[in-house]
Design a protein around this motif. Structure first.
Motif, PDB file in Angstrom:
ATOM      1  N   ALA A 116       0.827  -1.207   0.000  1.00  0.00           N
ATOM      2  CA  ALA A 116       0.000   0.000   0.000  1.00  0.00           C
ATOM      3  C   ALA A 116       0.862   1.258   0.000  1.00  0.00           C
ATOM      4  O   ALA A 116       1.986   1.265   0.507  1.00  0.00           O
ATOM      5  CB  ALA A 116      -0.922  -0.002   1.213  1.00  0.00           C
ATOM      6  N   VAL A 117       0.306   2.336  -0.558  1.00  0.00           N
ATOM      7  CA  VAL A 117       0.991   3.618  -0.540  1.00  0.00           C
ATOM      8  C   VAL A 117       0.536   4.456   0.655  1.00  0.00           C
ATOM      9  O   VAL A 117       1.282   5.302   1.157  1.00  0.00           O
ATOM     10  CB  VAL A 117       0.749   4.390  -1.858  1.00  0.00           C
ATOM     11  CG1 VAL A 117      -0.726   4.744  -2.017  1.00  0.00           C
ATOM     12  CG2 VAL A 117       1.604   5.656  -1.925  1.00  0.00           C
ATOM     13  N   LEU A 118      -0.694   4.195   1.129  1.00  0.00           N
ATOM     14  CA  LEU A 118      -1.274   4.939   2.249  1.00  0.00           C
ATOM     15  C   LEU A 118      -1.999   3.961   3.160  1.00  0.00           C
ATOM     16  O   LEU A 118      -2.649   3.019   2.679  1.00  0.00           O
ATOM     17  CB  LEU A 118      -2.259   5.988   1.721  1.00  0.00           C
ATOM     18  CG  LEU A 118      -3.075   6.770   2.755  1.00  0.00           C
ATOM     19  CD1 LEU A 118      -2.176   7.694   3.578  1.00  0.00           C
ATOM     20  CD2 LEU A 118      -4.164   7.603   2.054  1.00  0.00           C
ATOM     21  N   ALA A 119      -1.896   4.198   4.466  1.00  0.00           N
ATOM     22  CA  ALA A 119      -2.593   3.319   5.404  1.00  0.00           C
ATOM     23  C   ALA A 119      -2.854   4.051   6.714  1.00  0.00           C
ATOM     24  O   ALA A 119      -2.051   4.891   7.145  1.00  0.00           O
ATOM     25  CB  ALA A 119      -1.778   2.054   5.678  1.00  0.00           C
ATOM     26  N   ILE A 120      -3.995   3.730   7.333  1.00  0.00           N
ATOM     27  CA  ILE A 120      -4.305   4.209   8.681  1.00  0.00           C
ATOM     28  C   ILE A 120      -4.862   3.031   9.464  1.00  0.00           C
ATOM     29  O   ILE A 120      -5.357   2.052   8.878  1.00  0.00           O
ATOM     30  CB  ILE A 120      -5.332   5.366   8.692  1.00  0.00           C
ATOM     31  CG1 ILE A 120      -6.667   4.905   8.071  1.00  0.00           C
ATOM     32  CG2 ILE A 120      -4.791   6.591   7.972  1.00  0.00           C
ATOM     33  CD1 ILE A 120      -7.802   5.907   8.222  1.00  0.00           C
ATOM     34  N   ASN A 121      -4.781   3.118  10.791  1.00  0.00           N
ATOM     35  CA  ASN A 121      -5.389   2.068  11.612  1.00  0.00           C
ATOM     36  C   ASN A 121      -6.902   2.165  11.485  1.00  0.00           C
ATOM     37  O   ASN A 121      -7.453   3.210  11.101  1.00  0.00           O
ATOM     38  CB  ASN A 121      -4.963   2.217  13.073  1.00  0.00           C
ATOM     39  CG  ASN A 121      -5.487   3.494  13.690  1.00  0.00           C
ATOM     40  OD1 ASN A 121      -5.094   4.588  13.282  1.00  0.00           O
ATOM     41  ND2 ASN A 121      -6.365   3.381  14.679  1.00  0.00           N
ATOM     42  N   ALA A 122      -7.608   1.102  11.782  1.00  0.00           N
ATOM     43  CA  ALA A 122      -9.053   1.089  11.521  1.00  0.00           C
ATOM     44  C   ALA A 122      -9.883   0.765  12.758  1.00  0.00           C
ATOM     45  O   ALA A 122     -10.023   1.590  13.658  1.00  0.00           O
ATOM     46  CB  ALA A 122      -9.356   0.112  10.387  1.00  0.00           C
ATOM     47  N   GLY A 123     -10.454  -0.431  12.821  1.00  0.00           N
ATOM     48  CA  GLY A 123     -11.445  -0.763  13.849  1.00  0.00           C
ATOM     49  C   GLY A 123     -10.866  -1.018  15.229  1.00  0.00           C
ATOM     50  O   GLY A 123      -9.667  -1.241  15.407  1.00  0.00           O
ATOM     51  N   GLY A 124     -11.779  -0.982  16.207  1.00  0.00           N
ATOM     52  CA  GLY A 124     -11.393  -1.277  17.578  1.00  0.00           C
ATOM     53  C   GLY A 124     -11.165  -2.758  17.782  1.00  0.00           C
ATOM     54  O   GLY A 124     -11.546  -3.591  16.947  1.00  0.00           O
ATOM     55  N   PHE A 125     -10.551  -3.116  18.909  1.00  0.00           N
ATOM     56  CA  PHE A 125     -10.260  -4.526  19.179  1.00  0.00           C
ATOM     57  C   PHE A 125     -10.147  -4.756  20.682  1.00  0.00           C
ATOM     58  O   PHE A 125     -10.088  -3.810  21.486  1.00  0.00           O
ATOM     59  CB  PHE A 125      -8.958  -4.942  18.481  1.00  0.00           C
ATOM     60  CG  PHE A 125      -7.764  -4.134  18.896  1.00  0.00           C
ATOM     61  CD1 PHE A 125      -6.949  -4.532  19.953  1.00  0.00           C
ATOM     62  CD2 PHE A 125      -7.447  -2.955  18.236  1.00  0.00           C
ATOM     63  CE1 PHE A 125      -5.847  -3.792  20.345  1.00  0.00           C
ATOM     64  CE2 PHE A 125      -6.344  -2.199  18.620  1.00  0.00           C
ATOM     65  CZ  PHE A 125      -5.546  -2.609  19.675  1.00  0.00           C
ATOM     66  N   MET A 126     -10.133  -6.014  21.051  1.00  0.00           N
ATOM     67  CA  MET A 126      -9.935  -6.410  22.447  1.00  0.00           C
ATOM     68  C   MET A 126      -8.996  -7.604  22.480  1.00  0.00           C
ATOM     69  O   MET A 126      -8.685  -8.190  21.434  1.00  0.00           O
ATOM     70  CB  MET A 126     -11.283  -6.773  23.073  1.00  0.00           C
ATOM     71  CG  MET A 126     -11.987  -7.927  22.405  1.00  0.00           C
ATOM     72  SD  MET A 126     -13.609  -8.260  23.143  1.00  0.00           S
ATOM     73  CE  MET A 126     -14.133  -9.664  22.157  1.00  0.00           C
ATOM     74  N   ARG A 127      -8.546  -7.963  23.673  1.00  0.00           N
ATOM     75  CA  ARG A 127      -7.681  -9.127  23.820  1.00  0.00           C
ATOM     76  C   ARG A 127      -8.468 -10.292  24.404  1.00  0.00           C
ATOM     77  O   ARG A 127      -9.258 -10.112  25.337  1.00  0.00           O
ATOM     78  CB  ARG A 127      -6.482  -8.806  24.726  1.00  0.00           C
ATOM     79  CG  ARG A 127      -5.494  -7.839  24.111  1.00  0.00           C
ATOM     80  CD  ARG A 127      -4.258  -7.678  24.998  1.00  0.00           C
ATOM     81  NE  ARG A 127      -3.332  -6.710  24.433  1.00  0.00           N
ATOM     82  CZ  ARG A 127      -2.404  -7.008  23.534  1.00  0.00           C
ATOM     83  NH1 ARG A 127      -2.280  -8.275  23.140  1.00  0.00           N
ATOM     84  NH2 ARG A 127      -1.604  -6.079  23.066  1.00  0.00           N
TER      85      ARG A 127
END
Length: 356
Positions: free
Chosen positions: A180-191
């Motif tokens: 990819a040329v561009l990326a951002i973090n996205a959805g929430g998560f848990m452990r």
């Protein structure tokens, strides 16, 4: 003497007189089969009459067929003319739409340049046109990308290591792994109990539903087959299919709908934090924003209320808050541009990437 002469002529004329008498009593024509000839002539006359009637009927049908063919040709000619007119109208509309879209893009670029200055980076790829801006306001800093997709498949939601459960991966790692040329973090998560990162809410990757939730507190941020942002509440898996959603993840809250500010949950109100935001303009162009926070002397972060006002200034139509805090990351052309609050990139469960 005279009597002898008469007798002589009588004898001489006798055969002729006899023939005449015989002919007068039995006419040879009368001996022919008259009735048979009459019947044959009558049948021939009837056949001729029937053939004449059939010929007239055939001529009449031919005239009707010719008239019908002429009508069909005339109708076809009119339909062709109408089709050509409609096709030309469609071409004119498409040309006008493209022109209007380009004008809209030019206006947006002008607005952003007036507010933020010239782009610090630009990519004119076959799949997407990307313009990156440095965002600096009183109290916070960040980066913003305006993205126009020419290929909807250039945008993808990427799970860490392509797995629902994993140890996670950074935004930079996901970008480099996918090219990819561009990326951002996205959805929430848990452990989970084993320490694996698991996405919260609903996650869609390449049209496949990888996780699903009806949690009404979460907002879904998705993209359909045309690359258009489709967000909000998703109540069923069938709805995802009906809307043609190919990519998506979940977090909260929804910031703008149709240009109007949406209520911010009390527990989120007036809290200054690092943020990852996404929205779109009325022409479909996307806006990806990452704002740093918790970094004294660099950026304190932004409240969601401040983010709403700024998004409205940018003329964004719909906007959503993605996972923020230490997860916020902005990657462009091989580099992480922002400064994560943890001092380094955090491993996350999902990232949004754009191919060049």
């Amino acid at each position: 003497m005279l009597g002898k002469i008469n007798r002589f002529f009588a004898l001489l004329l006798a055969p002729a007189v006899g023939f005449l008498l015989a002919f007068s009593q039995a006419n040879p024509v009368d001996q022919l089969p008259y009735h048979g000839l009459a019947l044959a002539a009558e049948e021939s006359h009837q056949q001729v009459t029937l053939l004449t009637e059939q010929l007239d009927e055939t001529k009449n049908q031919l005239r009707q067929t010719e008239a019908l063919l002429a009508e069909i040709r005339d109708q076809a000619s009119k339909e062709k003319e109408e089709f050509e007119k409609q096709n030309q109208s469609i071409q004119n509309l498409l040309a006008a739409s493209k022109s209007q879209t380009q004008k809209s893009a030019d206006v947006l670029d002008t607005i952003l340049s007036n507010m933020l200055g010239n782009p610090i980076g630009q990519t004119f790829g076959k799949n997407a046109t990307i313009k990156v801006y440095s965002l600096e306001e009183a109290g916070y800093r960040g980066y913003m990308a305006k993205v126009r997709l020419s290929n909807p498949n250039a945008l993808r939601m990427v799970l860490a290591n392509d797995s629902v459960k994993s140890r996670g991966e950074t935004t930079s790692q996901a970008a480099k792994r996918t090219g990819a040329v561009l990326a951002i973090n996205a959805g929430g998560f848990m452990r989970d109990k084993q320490g694996n990162l698991v996405p919260i809410g609903t996650t869609v990757v390449d049209g496949k539903i990888r996780t699903f939730s009806t949690n009404s507190n979460l907002s879904f941020v998705g993209f359909n087959k045309n690359g258009r942002l489709v967000g909000g509440k998703i109540n069923s898996q069938e709805e995802i299919t009906q809307k043609g959603i190919l990519q998506g993840a979940s977090f909260l809250p929804t910031l703008l709908q149709n240009g109007k500010r949406m209520p911010i949950p009390k527990e989120w109100a007036n809290a200054r934090q690092p943020r990852t935001l996404i929205g779109h303009f009325d022409n479909g162009d996307l806006l990806l924003i990452v704002i740093d926070g918790r970094r004294k002397g660099w950026s304190n972060g932004v409240t969601l209320e401040e983010a709403q006002r700024k998004l409205q200034e940018f003329h964004v139509v719909d906007a959503y808050n993605l996972d923020g805090g230490g997860s916020s990351a902005f990657y462009y052309k091989g580099k992480l541009l922002n400064r994560p609050s943890d001092g380094k990139e955090r491993r996350v469960s999902s990232n949004l990437v754009i191919m060049p």
